[in-house]
Each structure stands twice: as structure tokens, then as C-alpha cells.
Scaffold this motif. Structure first.
Motif: not given
Length: 216
Positions: A15-16, A55-61
Motif C-alpha cells: 500500500d505504501l 504496487a506496479l501491478v495495481r498501477l497498471r490497472i
């Protein structure tokens, strides 16, 4: 017997990392199109590569990074035709939300938007131009917040942070006046006029967003 309350430290680190990387992309610490390294990001943040990767996977979404197998991970960068598509989609979502929010509770909508314009005016007077893009984002997000449709809100989330990143890189010189015009139309009860004004306002950003994506 109650189960023990455990702190999931790896999830907290993810999350951070997610919050920090998203802020870095939106605020321009990471350039559009820039390749990012999990190892270097982990070193800079003082954590392992696993939360960085998650985190990068979430940012890709959210459309903020592109992950290409065998090539690496890159901060998003739009082609001119993609910017046009983004702006037209945004105009469609925001005008629909504005019409619905005005029909639901016009006085509440006006109050919320007026608060954002007052903050814009204060920031302009103080010379805090770097913070104006965030208030600009908040102004438009208030329109979504005041509408009742979860579908419009979900549709806007698909582009919300790409827009934030492009706004920060291409601030408009007449921010207060351009948003005040919309408020004046709403105060007159001219909902259709306000929708047309908003639609045109959104599409006027296309050239600036294209220019922002061309900066190396």
C-alpha cells in the motif's frame, strides 16, 4: 474466542509503495514513458522488490504504468490519438455526471464546486501555482461525487489518475475564470448550457495533454 488481530506487514508495504509511486507519477517525479526498475525503486524506498512488484501491478490497472514482458515496466505515455480518445471519454462521463448531479441536488452541487473555486482563487493570489492542478482535479471530481450513478463513478476511476498526471504537466492559465463560467451557468439554472460549457472545456485540453506527452 476472538482471533488475534494481525498486522499484515507485506500488504502495508505494498500500500505504501503504491501510494508513493502513484504520487511520483502524478506529480512528475517519474517522467511519462520512463522505464522503471523494480530493483532501483526498492532500493530508493528501502523495501524489498515484492511490494514494489505488487504496487506496479495495481498501477497498471489504473493505467499509470505499462508492463511489457521481456522489455520492462514503463510509466504510461499516450499517443495523440489516445489523448483524443481520453478527452472524449472524459467529456462524455463528466457531462453525464453533471446533468445527473444537477437534477439530484443543484444547490449542493453548486456549493461544492464554489468551495473549489474559492480555493483556486486563494492559490492564485498566493502564487501557489503548483497546487492548482490538484484543485482543478478536485473540482471535476466533485461533479462525480455529487452524482448518484455508481457506473459513472466507476467509469471515471478508469482515467482519474492519468488525467491527474496530465493536468499537473499542463496547467491552464485561466483556471479560475474557466471554472467560474460553469458555476455561473449552474446558478442560472442553465443545466444544458453548463453541460455544453463543460464538454468544450474538457476538449480544449487535448492539445496541452498531447504536448505534455511529447516532453522527454
Amino acid at each position: 474466542m476472538n482471533a488475534p488481530l494481525k498486522v499484515e506487514r507485506p500488504q502495508l508495504l505494498t500500500d505504501l509503495a503504491y501510494d508513493r509511486l502513484r504520487e511520483g507519477i502524478v506529480m512528475g517525479e517519474l517522467r511519462l514513458g520512463e522505464q522503471v526498475s523494480e530493483a532501483l525503486l526498492a532500493q530508493r524506498m528501502g523495501i524489498s522488490k515484492t511490494p514494489i512488484r505488487e504496487a506496479l501491478v495495481r498501477l497498471r490497472i489504473e493505467g499509470l504504468v505499462e508492463i511489457h514482458p521481456q522489455r520492462g515496466t514503463f510509466v504510461f505515455k499516450l499517443q495523440p490519438e489516445q489523448v483524443g480518445q481520453l478527452c472524449r471519454y472524459r467529456a462524455m462521463i463528466e457531462t453525464a455526471a453533471l446533468r445527473e448531479a444537477a437534477e439530484l441536488d443543484l444547490s449542493h452541487l453548486i456549493q461544492r464546486l464554489q468551495e473549489q473555486v474559492r480555493e483556486m482563487e486563494a492559490l492564485e493570489r498566493s502564487g501557489s501555482l503548483d497546487r492548482l492542478s490538484r484543485v482543478d482535479m478536485n473540482f471535476h471530481y466533485e461533479i462525480l461525487s455529487c452524482c448518484a450513478s455508481p457506473y459513472l463513478k466507476a467509469g471515471y476511476e478508469l482515467i482519474r489518475y492519468q488525467l491527474a498526471a496530465l493536468r499537473h504537466r499542463s496547467p491552464i492559465p485561466n483556471m479560475v475564470s474557466s471554472h467560474q463560467v460553469l458555476l455561473e451557468l449552474l446558478n442560472k439554472g442553465d443545466i444544458e448550457g453548463a453541460c455544453i460549457e463543460l464538454h468544450n472545456h474538457v476538449l480544449e485540453n487535448e492539445a496541452r495533454y498531447i504536448a505534455a506527452c511529447e516532453v522527454r
